[in-house]
Design an enzyme around this catalytic site. Sequence first.
Site, PDB file in Angstrom:
ATOM      1  N   CYS A  63       0.790  -1.239   0.000  1.00 38.23           N
ATOM      2  CA  CYS A  63       0.000   0.000   0.000  1.00 38.23           C
ATOM      3  C   CYS A  63       0.817   1.282   0.000  1.00 38.23           C
ATOM      4  CB  CYS A  63      -0.955   0.008   1.190  1.00 38.23           C
ATOM      5  SG  CYS A  63      -0.154   0.281   2.793  1.00 38.23           S
ATOM      6  N   CYS A 109       1.346  -4.076   8.581  1.00 40.74           N
ATOM      7  CA  CYS A 109       1.175  -2.698   8.135  1.00 40.74           C
ATOM      8  C   CYS A 109      -0.111  -2.158   8.751  1.00 40.74           C
ATOM      9  CB  CYS A 109       1.095  -2.647   6.608  1.00 40.74           C
ATOM     10  SG  CYS A 109       0.719  -0.995   5.981  1.00 40.74           S
ATOM     11  N   CYS A 132      12.372  -7.471  12.179  1.00 41.85           N
ATOM     12  CA  CYS A 132      12.949  -8.390  11.195  1.00 41.85           C
ATOM     13  C   CYS A 132      11.940  -8.518  10.049  1.00 41.85           C
ATOM     14  CB  CYS A 132      13.215  -9.725  11.880  1.00 41.85           C
ATOM     15  SG  CYS A 132      14.125 -10.886  10.881  1.00 41.85           S
TER      16      CYS A 132
END
Length: 149
Positions: A63, A109, A132
């Site tokens: 996105c 996200c 990570c």
Amino acid sequence: MSSWRPSRRNQDRDEIVERTEDEWRKLLSPEEYRVLREAGTEPPFSGEYVDLDAEGTYRCRACGNPLFSSQAKYHSGSGWPSFFETLSPDAVRLRKDTSHGMTRTEVLCARCGSHLGHLFTDGPRPTGLRYCMNSLSLSFEPAEADNTE
């Protein structure tokens, strides 16, 4: 790798991105879809950003949400791009992950809910954190060159 890139309009941090899984499949390569939408992991030391040292911003590949600065990136030796902090506290969401017989903290996200990687508490100062991340979950935007000579 997918050639799709979000428009600047869609990179507004406050705008939540919602798509059907069919829409995600059309926008992402099969490998990107497996990591971002199915919480997959790329093999260690295989990602394009593991050894990248350029200055810039790492965004969500799905996105365009700005996630990490290159200034927070470090070589952890883990085989995946690692960062000690996010660009902003609201860039990601964290979720308990008990898959594969272990307990970890999954990093998602905050805009589109895509899987980015995992968070560990064995990172360097000043935070002690190691975000990570999978290279397949990121896109890199180089810093603009300073041409003010």
